[in-house]
Write a protein that holds these residues in place. Structure first.
Motif, PDB file in Angstrom:
ATOM      1  N   LEU A   1      27.417 -64.528 -49.288  1.00 54.53           N
ATOM      2  CA  LEU A   1      27.181 -63.455 -48.326  1.00 54.53           C
ATOM      3  C   LEU A   1      25.727 -63.367 -47.869  1.00 54.53           C
ATOM      4  O   LEU A   1      25.385 -62.474 -47.086  1.00 54.53           O
ATOM      5  N   ARG A   2      24.880 -64.281 -48.350  1.00 57.36           N
ATOM      6  CA  ARG A   2      23.480 -64.240 -47.941  1.00 57.36           C
ATOM      7  C   ARG A   2      23.400 -64.381 -46.427  1.00 57.36           C
ATOM      8  O   ARG A   2      24.039 -65.227 -45.836  1.00 57.36           O
ATOM      9  N   GLY A   3      22.637 -63.499 -45.811  1.00 53.03           N
ATOM     10  CA  GLY A   3      22.510 -63.493 -44.366  1.00 53.03           C
ATOM     11  C   GLY A   3      23.580 -62.666 -43.664  1.00 53.03           C
ATOM     12  O   GLY A   3      23.465 -62.387 -42.487  1.00 53.03           O
ATOM     13  N   LEU A   4      24.614 -62.280 -44.392  1.00 50.76           N
ATOM     14  CA  LEU A   4      25.695 -61.470 -43.821  1.00 50.76           C
ATOM     15  C   LEU A   4      25.714 -60.053 -44.369  1.00 50.76           C
ATOM     16  O   LEU A   4      26.241 -59.150 -43.738  1.00 50.76           O
ATOM     17  N   CYS A   5      25.154 -59.885 -45.566  1.00 52.67           N
ATOM     18  CA  CYS A   5      25.246 -58.594 -46.256  1.00 52.67           C
ATOM     19  C   CYS A   5      23.943 -58.349 -47.004  1.00 52.67           C
ATOM     20  O   CYS A   5      23.461 -59.230 -47.717  1.00 52.67           O
ATOM     21  N   GLY A   6      23.387 -57.180 -46.843  1.00 53.48           N
ATOM     22  CA  GLY A   6      22.148 -56.855 -47.526  1.00 53.48           C
ATOM     23  C   GLY A   6      22.358 -56.321 -48.934  1.00 53.48           C
ATOM     24  O   GLY A   6      21.405 -56.178 -49.688  1.00 53.48           O
ATOM     25  N   ALA A   7      23.592 -56.047 -49.313  1.00 53.23           N
ATOM     26  CA  ALA A   7      23.858 -55.421 -50.604  1.00 53.23           C
ATOM     27  C   ALA A   7      23.974 -56.412 -51.750  1.00 53.23           C
ATOM     28  O   ALA A   7      23.653 -56.077 -52.892  1.00 53.23           O
TER      29      ALA A   7
END
Length: 135
Positions: free
Chosen positions: A40-46
């Motif tokens: 999810l790197r680059g898609l989600c900050g959580a």
């Protein structure tokens, strides 16, 4: 551990971090079904990764979750937050850099996290369990 600001070539398959590999090993020990890791790197900050697996029953889901927490603890890896352990239908273990979702098959089919995060590259996939049955 995060690299949210970097761009990656389209054909690049990122390596799974060591902790996520330990998660997959621990879940395979307990016959997890249809294991999947989404980057999810680059898609989600959580978080950086979702680890998604199914169990065959509520008890199986709870057992996998308890085993995972116990298996990672000696390595100094502890969940920041836990949800759903008592019910066992969908257990969420938030380790900050990665989140583990352990599902009863019916709930996994209903929520379809893989589809919701369809833009996320699949880092690892496979049927860790012996049967691959959903139900």
């Amino acid at each position: 551990m995060t690299s949210r600001g970097r761009s990656r070539p389209a054909d690049h398959v990122p390596e799974t971090p060591a902790a996520v590999s330990l998660v997959l090993e621990a879940l395979a020990d307990r016959k997890a079904v249809d294991a999947l890791v989404l980057d999810l790197r680059g898609l989600c900050g959580a978080t950086d990764y979702f680890v998604i697996v199914s169990g065959t029953s509520d008890a199986h889901v709870r057992g996998m979750a308890a085993h995972l927490v116990a298996a990672l603890a000696p390595r100094g890896v502890a969940p920041h937050h836990v949800e759903g352990m008592s019910q066992g239908r969908w257990v969420l273990l938030d380790y900050v850099d990665f989140v583990v979702h352990l599902f009863h098959p019916e709930l996994r089919d209903f929520y379809q996290l893989e589809r919701l995060w369809g833009d996320a590259p699949v880092v690892a996939a496979g049927d860790s369990g012996a049967t691959g049955a959903k139900g």
